[in-house]
Design an enzyme around this catalytic site. Structure first.
Site, mmCIF file in Angstrom:
data_model
loop_
_atom_site.group_PDB
_atom_site.id
_atom_site.type_symbol
_atom_site.label_atom_id
_atom_site.label_comp_id
_atom_site.label_asym_id
_atom_site.label_seq_id
_atom_site.Cartn_x
_atom_site.Cartn_y
_atom_site.Cartn_z
ATOM 1 N N CYS A 266 0.798 -1.240 0.000
ATOM 2 C CA CYS A 266 0.000 0.000 0.000
ATOM 3 C C CYS A 266 0.825 1.281 0.000
ATOM 4 C CB CYS A 266 -1.011 0.011 1.144
ATOM 5 S SG CYS A 266 -0.974 -1.371 2.251
ATOM 6 N N ARG B 280 6.937 -11.094 5.277
ATOM 7 C CA ARG B 280 6.522 -10.813 6.653
ATOM 8 C C ARG B 280 7.161 -11.849 7.558
ATOM 9 N NH1 ARG B 280 -0.027 -9.805 5.847
ATOM 10 N NH2 ARG B 280 0.235 -8.206 4.255
ATOM 11 N N GLN C 186 0.944 -11.092 -3.243
ATOM 12 C CA GLN C 186 -0.479 -10.783 -3.229
ATOM 13 C C GLN C 186 -0.944 -10.351 -4.608
ATOM 14 O OE1 GLN C 186 -0.248 -7.582 -0.323
ATOM 15 N NE2 GLN C 186 -1.226 -8.894 1.206
ATOM 16 N N ASP D 22 -2.537 -7.829 -5.249
ATOM 17 C CA ASP D 22 -2.936 -6.670 -4.457
ATOM 18 C C ASP D 22 -3.527 -5.587 -5.350
ATOM 19 O OD1 ASP D 22 -3.289 -5.286 -2.181
ATOM 20 O OD2 ASP D 22 -1.178 -4.861 -1.787
ATOM 21 N N HIS E 24 -5.247 -1.347 -5.012
ATOM 22 C CA HIS E 24 -5.769 -0.243 -4.216
ATOM 23 C C HIS E 24 -6.603 0.640 -5.110
ATOM 24 C CE1 HIS E 24 -2.406 -1.722 -1.790
ATOM 25 N NE2 HIS E 24 -3.232 -1.455 -0.794
ATOM 26 N N LYS F 238 -13.898 -3.757 7.164
ATOM 27 C CA LYS F 238 -13.453 -4.623 6.073
ATOM 28 C C LYS F 238 -14.362 -5.809 5.845
ATOM 29 C CE LYS F 238 -10.206 -7.219 8.976
ATOM 30 N NZ LYS F 238 -8.798 -7.552 9.209
ATOM 31 N N HIS G 194 -8.328 -1.098 0.071
ATOM 32 C CA HIS G 194 -7.330 -2.167 -0.105
ATOM 33 C C HIS G 194 -8.103 -3.404 -0.513
ATOM 34 C CE1 HIS G 194 -4.290 -0.137 2.621
ATOM 35 N NE2 HIS G 194 -5.397 0.466 2.977
#
Length: 648
Positions: free
Chosen positions: A344, A373, A391, A393, A395, A475, A521
RNA sequence: GCUGCUGUAGCUCAGAGGUAGAGCACUCCCUUGGUAAGGGAGAGGUCGAGAGUUCGAUUCUCUCCAGCAGCACCA
């Protein structure tokens, strides 16, 4: 004595003296029902046969034939019976809590000596003795002071703490199974002999924190499963055995997809077969993203600590970050970087390049973002919970009033992806505002309402997860389950008011002034790694043809067919099918077995006859029968099947 | 990270205080076989790593690493 009216499921009502028990009601209806009754539902609440009913109510009497209630009672009584057994064998053991869970129950104990797997047998034996005693179950409502004193005298500090946590106006129910006593909400069966002695099994021992708090004592938990009959227990154990065969770690080895090793814990070595799944999935997602109006970007792996400080990760997430310091002769100065744990902040950097207009919104930005991570060692699990992952991912930078629309579009997108990958249904959890949060209640109201409205408009009623939202916004979580029923969050969709603020993202509105965008997200698969793990388990390795790493093996029956095998393979490859030849000097039985174990969807066997007739013998994975088909026909058929669903 | 368990050949596992075994897989030979394991021979292991006890440790003890189950974690 006051009269009350009880309404039965068929709509009929009858008058009773207030304080009547369901046991007496059942007895009054018929002698046999009185015998068979195990509990009741009173005004929607599961009710012990011995509890008095003081006011008008609806009532339904349950027998062992009512699966849900019977299972609950059996499992709940077994929890008590197990705790009693444990205390009879090891009197110094302290009891805590023992709830009913899916398929069984657990009970947490505090005992200095750890339980051993062998102890489970001894406990089971003692439990059967207790069941055979047919000890009566009795309940009383006590005053808190009396109950606290009682437990203090018996050296049961956990029970004292439990009582102290129960609101003062709630009745404290004390249960006895024979002489053994426990604090319990109930309801229960009437005597221990009602529990089937052959339909339960103690499964495992594990540690668990008192009250789920890692700062408090580590207790010992014993898990058990139980059903109303031994056939059901057997079926359950059988199901577990079958599920173990679908474990992605086992299939990953058998299908030669990937491996992991000590030197890189929580990271994956993808083998050619596994990487084929991965890239096929990535190609598919890339097409979906493009048609979904996303722009794809790519951002750095290694980012200076400065950005993480600005984003807030350095403060809140540092423990989970791989921090890389460069302090060698060749470096002029010491630099502290971190491998990105999330994409992000990097995406905001791209958003922040140049001025953005309200006309640019919603701006949908996607990245196959590789993250690292430092997950706690105990959290790692195959390829489903790893330390290095990618991911899908994305946004979405948008205005507040666009949240609902963007959420609706996203749910639709995710649904079509899951469907293409073989998931017709999935669970959605909705997490709303936590106690510690950023942003005004007014904004939270709007964001929560927008997410909920969009979800419901999609025909989905989410499971509520009160207070579980991120500190920056509410979320949605999209949950899939693995082979043995464990939940895994894959997709996610989160509203974020905070990061655009921290990283100073702005756009120019129609009014010519600067405005703050909202960030959504979202990840659809979650991570390729986890999703592929779930995909493997969901399909038990028998992946849809288009994504199967090895699609077709063409196997020769005799070496005379070798030239033709090569020709068939070439034709298939030309048609876009992943095909390989097996011309080894092995019997066809052997080849069929080996490729079946390897989960190859289609085996084409060719021998003298097929060479002669220009046909192939087609065998589909999981099917015994074969069919002889014309070569050209098969090639075009498989060519279609190999086409990803979005391109058909 | 916590509790418990586990770590022996590529895989699945057996074994014992005196330096290791099976089946499958692998290589070679025989076999050309019609839909889930044809036969034979061979090769393959510092018994997770380090330290300690012992005349001697892969086996016992300790520490570490990794894995498994559960818990906690998964802004």
């Amino acid at each position: 004595m006051a009269q009350i009216s009880l309404t039965f499921p068929d709509g009929n009502a009858r008058e009773y003296d207030a304080g009547i028990t369901p046991a007496a009601v059942a007895e009054g209806i018929s002698k046999s029902l009185g015998k068979k009754a195990i509990s009741a539902t009173v005004n929607g609440e599961h009710w012990d046969l011995a509890w008095p009913i003081e006011a008008n109510a609806s009532i339904a009497i349950h027998t062992m034939a009512d699966e849900d209630q019977a299972n609950e009672l059996v499992r709940h009584d077994l929890a008590h019976i197990m705790a009693r057994a444990v205390q009879e064998i090891w009197p110094d053991t302290k009891v805590t809590i023992g709830p009913v869970i899916k398929d069984g129950w657990y009970y947490d104990f505090d005992r200095v000596e750890p339980f051993t797997p062998e102890d489970l047998g001894a406990i089971e034996k003692k439990m059967r003795e207790i069941i055979n005693k047919r000890d009566p179950v009795r309940t009383e409502v006590w005053d808190r002071d009396v109950a606290i004193k009682y437990y203090e005298e018996r050296g049961e500090p956990y029970k004292v703490e439990l009582i102290e946590g129960i609101p003062g106006d709630e009745p404290l129910r004390m249960y006895w199974h024979g002489e053994w006593q426990d604090l319990c909400r109930g309801p229960h069966l009437q005597h221990t002999g009602q529990v089937p002695g052959d339909a339960f099994k103690l499964m495992s021992i594990a540690g668990a924190y008192w009250r789920g708090d890692s700062d408090r004592a580590m207790l010992q938990r014993i898990y058990g499963v139980a059903f109303t009959g031994k056939e059901k227990l057997r079926a359950h154990l059988n199901m577990l055995e079958e599920a173990a065969k679908r474990d992605h770690r086992k299939l990953g080895r058998e299908m030669d997809l990937f491996h992991m090793q000590e030197e890189a814990p929580g990271q994956i070595f993808w083998h050619p077969n596994g990487w084929t799944i991965y890239t096929e999935l990535q190609d598919y997602m890339r097409r979906k993203q493009r048609s979904g109006g996303y722009v794809e970007v790519n951002t750095p792996q290694l980012v200076n600590r400065k950005l993480w400080e600005e984003s807030g990760h350095w403060d809140k997430y540092q423990e989970n970050m791989f921090i890389v310091e460069v302090d060698e002769d060749h470096a002029r100065e010491k630099a502290v970087n971190a491998l990105k744990p999330m994409n992000c902040p990097c995406h905001v950097q791209i958003f922040n390049q140049g001025l953005k207009s309200y006309r640019d919104l919603p701006l949908r930005m996607a990245e196959f973002g590789s993250c690292a991570r430092y997950e706690p060692s105990g959290a790692l699990h195959g390829i489903m919970r790893v330390r290095g992952f990618t991911q899908d991912d994305g946004h979405i930078f948008c205005r507040e009033d666009q949240i609902e629309e963007e959420t609706a579009v996203y749910i639709d997108y995710l649904t079509s992806v899951y469907k293409d990958l073989g998931f017709e249904s999935f669970r959605v959890k909705f997490s709303d505002r936590p106690e510690q949060r950023a942003g005004s209640d007014d904004i939270w109201d709007k964001a929560e309402a927008a997410l909920l409205a969009a979800t419901r408009a999609a025909g989905i009623e989410p499971e509520m997860n009160p207070g579980e939202g991120a500190f920056y916004g509410p979320k949605l979580e999209f949950v899939l389950t693995d082979a043995i029923g464990r939940d895994w969050q894959c997709g996610t969709h989160q509203v974020d008011f905070v990061l655009p603020e921290r990283l100073d993202a702005t756009y120019i509105g129609a009014d010519g002034g600067k405005h703050r965008p909202v960030m959504l997200h979202r990840a659809c698969l979650g991570s390729f790694e986890r999703f592929i793990g779930i995909l493997i388990e969901e399909h038990a390795g028998k992946l849809p043809f288009w994504i199967a790493p090895r699609q077709v093996v063409v196997a020769s029956i005799t070496s005379e067919a070798d030239d033709y095998v090569a020709e068939v393979v070439a034709d298939l490859k030309a048609a876009g099918v992943r095909a390989e030849a097996d011309m080894r000097n092995e019997k066809i039985n052997y080849k069929v077995r080996e490729h079946s174990v390897g989960k190859v969807p289609v085996i084409l066997a060719v021998g003298g006859r097929e060479v002669e007739e220009r046909t192939v013998s087609v065998r589909r994975l999981g099917q015994k029968q074969t069919s002889v088909q014309n070569l050209d026909e098969v090639v075009s058929e498989l060519g279609v099947e190999a086409t990803p669903p979005d391109l058909r």
